[in-house]
Design an enzyme around this catalytic site. Structure first.
Site, mmCIF file in Angstrom:
data_model
loop_
_atom_site.group_PDB
_atom_site.id
_atom_site.type_symbol
_atom_site.label_atom_id
_atom_site.label_comp_id
_atom_site.label_asym_id
_atom_site.label_seq_id
_atom_site.Cartn_x
_atom_site.Cartn_y
_atom_site.Cartn_z
ATOM 1 N N LYS A 1 0.876 -1.181 0.000
ATOM 2 C CA LYS A 1 0.000 0.000 0.000
ATOM 3 C C LYS A 1 0.905 1.220 0.000
ATOM 4 C CE LYS A 1 -1.803 3.007 2.544
ATOM 5 N NZ LYS A 1 -1.766 4.138 1.633
ATOM 6 N N GLU B 1 9.651 1.548 10.725
ATOM 7 C CA GLU B 1 10.687 2.558 10.439
ATOM 8 C C GLU B 1 9.977 3.891 10.519
ATOM 9 O OE1 GLU B 1 13.774 2.192 10.027
ATOM 10 O OE2 GLU B 1 14.154 0.212 9.193
ATOM 11 N N CYS C 1 13.636 11.210 7.046
ATOM 12 C CA CYS C 1 13.524 10.781 8.447
ATOM 13 C C CYS C 1 14.867 10.862 9.154
ATOM 14 C CB CYS C 1 13.008 9.349 8.487
ATOM 15 S SG CYS C 1 13.970 8.267 7.419
ATOM 16 N N GLU D 1 9.882 16.613 14.885
ATOM 17 C CA GLU D 1 10.354 16.404 13.512
ATOM 18 C C GLU D 1 9.680 17.446 12.619
ATOM 19 O OE1 GLU D 1 8.896 12.825 11.533
ATOM 20 O OE2 GLU D 1 10.898 12.510 10.714
HETATM 21 P P1 NAD Z 1 2.407 8.657 7.388
HETATM 22 O O1 NAD Z 1 2.629 7.890 8.631
HETATM 23 O O2 NAD Z 1 1.385 9.715 7.385
HETATM 24 O O3 NAD Z 1 2.009 7.665 6.192
HETATM 25 C C1 NAD Z 1 2.801 6.541 5.878
HETATM 26 C C2 NAD Z 1 1.911 5.477 5.302
HETATM 27 O O4 NAD Z 1 1.012 5.068 6.314
HETATM 28 C C3 NAD Z 1 1.065 5.930 4.126
HETATM 29 O O5 NAD Z 1 1.001 4.889 3.173
HETATM 30 C C4 NAD Z 1 -0.290 6.163 4.757
HETATM 31 O O6 NAD Z 1 -1.361 6.009 3.857
HETATM 32 C C5 NAD Z 1 -0.313 5.076 5.802
HETATM 33 N N1 NAD Z 1 -1.259 5.325 6.904
HETATM 34 C C6 NAD Z 1 -1.707 6.505 7.375
HETATM 35 N N2 NAD Z 1 -2.608 6.297 8.372
HETATM 36 C C7 NAD Z 1 -2.703 4.959 8.536
HETATM 37 C C8 NAD Z 1 -3.449 4.125 9.405
HETATM 38 N N3 NAD Z 1 -4.298 4.630 10.304
HETATM 39 N N4 NAD Z 1 -3.291 2.788 9.296
HETATM 40 C C9 NAD Z 1 -2.431 2.250 8.407
HETATM 41 N N5 NAD Z 1 -1.723 2.985 7.529
HETATM 42 C C10 NAD Z 1 -1.852 4.334 7.596
HETATM 43 O O7 NAD Z 1 3.842 9.199 6.962
HETATM 44 P P2 NAD Z 1 4.227 10.064 5.676
HETATM 45 O O8 NAD Z 1 3.711 11.434 5.887
HETATM 46 O O9 NAD Z 1 3.859 9.349 4.423
HETATM 47 O O10 NAD Z 1 5.820 10.035 5.756
HETATM 48 C C11 NAD Z 1 6.535 10.869 6.577
HETATM 49 C C12 NAD Z 1 6.969 10.159 7.839
HETATM 50 O O11 NAD Z 1 7.652 8.956 7.500
HETATM 51 C C13 NAD Z 1 7.943 10.969 8.644
HETATM 52 O O12 NAD Z 1 7.629 10.905 10.014
HETATM 53 C C14 NAD Z 1 9.279 10.283 8.380
HETATM 54 O O13 NAD Z 1 10.218 10.467 9.398
HETATM 55 C C15 NAD Z 1 8.861 8.872 8.238
HETATM 56 N N6 NAD Z 1 9.863 8.110 7.459
HETATM 57 C C16 NAD Z 1 10.643 7.207 8.120
HETATM 58 C C17 NAD Z 1 11.632 6.503 7.426
HETATM 59 C C18 NAD Z 1 12.504 5.484 8.127
HETATM 60 O O14 NAD Z 1 13.083 4.650 7.440
HETATM 61 N N7 NAD Z 1 12.635 5.503 9.441
HETATM 62 C C19 NAD Z 1 11.813 6.722 6.063
HETATM 63 C C20 NAD Z 1 10.991 7.644 5.420
HETATM 64 C C21 NAD Z 1 10.021 8.329 6.139
#
Ligand code: NAD
Length: 509
Positions: A198, A274, A311, A412
């Site tokens: 997804k 992650e 991140c 962040e």
């Molecule tokens: P997000 O958590 O909003 O979304 C990530 C994914 O989760 C998306 O596919 C989204 O549709 C899904 N999602 C959202 N709500 C959900 C729910 N209730 N249940 C299941 N899935 C759900 O994050 P984002 O805005 O897409 O990305 C930014 C974040 O990702 C930042 O906090 C960043 O630090 C983190 N990030 C971490 C890494 C790592 O490797 N540690 C790498 C890249 C990004």
């Protein structure tokens, strides 16, 4: 088109290719090898952060689509068409897949640039080479997985087998759309799992194309499916599903915590996370001139690259008192001009917009709050005007005079914002660096090995860099401590995390 040819394209070439891609940019769901509409017919607008234009309408998968994809994935897994395929056959498919990704690298790069406004140059130079390397790395790893015989009684054969887990759901973010997805689906597939991706709703295009290429490479359609949809709908349905064996998630800490809850409320599926970060980047006072200059340049890239939407960004600059002013002066001198805002399709541009206008408002609001908490804006701090005013741009920003407990030092930002914190000595630097709920990645610059070693031992981060930042290759585990998550991506161990260890005890006498 392959990367070496793509690197020669001009701005005009990319504009015309982008128009063609937009014209056929449909993103229905990819279930059982077919492109299909969402069961309930839902869709949502995919809006460009560059100019606010509609890119396309994306099918919005819901629980019914997830149920369908999981049933197909389970049937595929049970049939053994992928899960029990001889390792070398699985490897051949994955190598063919890597080859196809390489052949279509320009097309895939463009899709991510259109979706999220990421500079095309970064896609060609950074993301796509790593995507290809990642698929090859896990393909090569497939037949290097060993079970074991444990040391026990003579009349017993005690073995540990490594087996695929079953149905694995990967939920990815938008900041490196294809790369973050590949970091998950490549090891999951290499391990023999039936995998459902997804992607983030903001950036689905490349995920569909790469799944289609997997099938073209000879992968069974039930082994890799893509179901886009809103997080609360499609993502949550995967998280709560009783027949999903593992969730592999990259995204925010907030959603990571929800997924742990869903697992506890459903079938206790494994959850690999992650999540976010607030990386400490430490600069000691013993740097010779050449290292000092390299440190400043690396600090600039470490926080402004990818519009700061990283991140693992080094967003907290922790600077020793004796070099603090000189460091910020040089950072300002170089940092003001190092990143050029503009059309991400222009190969000379290295700073695109943030993911959307909501993010732009959030980041500008955080800068404002830092200012009212007493931080000084050394440069940047606002949105560029003129031709770029319609996009979600934020200028690279340096904030000085930040206290370790200030909001801007703890939250962040996920934007191009550096917060500089002055420290007296190593003890204080370590205290400040560890004063965070996150523990993803950090860096330290020093000319003294003993000092570097102390930092490495005492900092609570999953990855540490000494006299470098954001380097590494596929052998290096990527993942954090504390609220940055509990998983490791990229390395050989991450392949094992997509497998179950099964113990068998054979009584021989
Ligand atoms: P997000 O958590 O909003 O979304 C990530 C994914 O989760 C998306 O596919 C989204 O549709 C899904 N999602 C959202 N709500 C959900 C729910 N209730 N249940 C299941 N899935 C759900 O994050 P984002 O805005 O897409 O990305 C930014 C974040 O990702 C930042 O906090 C960043 O630090 C983190 N990030 C971490 C890494 C790592 O490797 N540690 C790498 C890249 C990004």
């Amino acid at each position: 088109m392959r990367l070496e040819d793509a690197a020669r394209l001009t701005h005009a070439d990319w504009i015309s290719k982008a128009e063609e891609t937009r014209a056929r940019a449909e993103t229905p769901l990819f279930i059982g090898g077919q492109f299909v509409d969402a069961a309930r017919g839902g869709s949502f607008d995919n809006i460009s952060p560059v100019d606010g234009r509609l890119i396309n309408r994306c099918a919005a998968g819901t629980g019914e689509d997830i149920d369908r994809a999981v049933a197909i994935a389970r049937a595929s897994f049970d049939s053994g068409e992928w899960s029990r395929l001889a390792p070398r056959r699985r490897m051949e498919v994955m190598f063919r897949w890597a080859e196809l990704i390489e052949e279509h690298a320009a097309e895939l790069a463009l899709m991510d640039t259109i979706d999220i406004g990421k500079p095309i140059t970064d896609m060609i130079r950074v993301d796509m080479p790593q995507v290809i390397e990642c698929v090859r790395f896990f393909a090569e790893s497939i037949d290097k997985v060993l079970g074991s015989l444990t040391a026990t009684e003579t009349d017993v054969l005690s073995t540990v087998l490594r087996e695929p887990m079953g149905v694995v759901a990967c939920i990815s973010p938008w900041n490196y759309p294809l790369l973050m997805a590949i970091w998950k689906i490549a090891p999951s597939l290499a391990a023999g799992n039936s995998t459902i991706l997804k992607p983030a709703e903001q950036s689905p295009m490349s995920s569909y194309r790469v799944a289609e290429l997997f099938v073209e490479a000879g992968g069974p359609p039930g082994a890799l499916q893509v179901v886009n949809g809103l997080g609360e709908a499609a993502g949550q349905a995967l998280g709560r599903h009783m027949d999903v064996d593992k969730i592999s998630f990259t995204g925010s800490t907030e959603v990571g915590k929800l997924l742990l809850g869903y697992a506890g409320q459903s079938n206790m599926k494994r959850v690999s996370l992650e999540c976010g970060g607030k990386g400490p980047h430490i600069f000691c006072d013993d740097l010779p001139d050449d290292l000092f200059d390299r440190a400043v340049r690396t600090a600039i890239d470490g926080v402004f690259f990818n519009m700061g939407q990283v991140c693992s960004a080094g967003s907290r600059l922790i600077i020793h008192d004796r070099i603090h002013d000189r460091f910020l002066e040089r950072f300002a001198e170089l940092g003001r001009t190092a990143y050029v805002c503009g059309d991400p399709l222009d190969p000379s541009v290295n700073l695109g917009p943030l993911i959307d206008h909501g993010s732009q408002a959030r980041v500008l609001g955080m800068i404002e709050r830092a200012r009212s908490d007493g931080a000084q804006v050394v440069f940047g701090g606002s949105a560029p005007q003129g031709a770029l005013a319609r996009g979600a741009y934020v200028e690279p920003t340096l904030l000085a005079g930040v206290g370790q407990d200030d909001f801007i030092a703890r939250q962040e930002v996920f934007g191009p914002v550096a917060a500089a914190i002055r420290v007296r000595d190593d003890d204080e630097a370590i205290e400040v660096a560890n004063n965070s709920n996150y523990g993803l990645q950090g860096g330290v610059w020093t000319d003294n090995f003993r000092r570097a070693h102390r930092y490495v031992r005492e900092l609570h981060c999953g990855t540490l860099f000494v006299n470098s930042f954001e380097e590494g290759d596929m052998t290096q585990p990527f993942g954090g401590f504390k609220e940055s998550g509990n998983a490791k991506d990229k390395c050989f161990d991450s392949l094992l995390a997509y497998m179950n260890a099964k113990a068998a005890w054979f009584r021989l006498n």
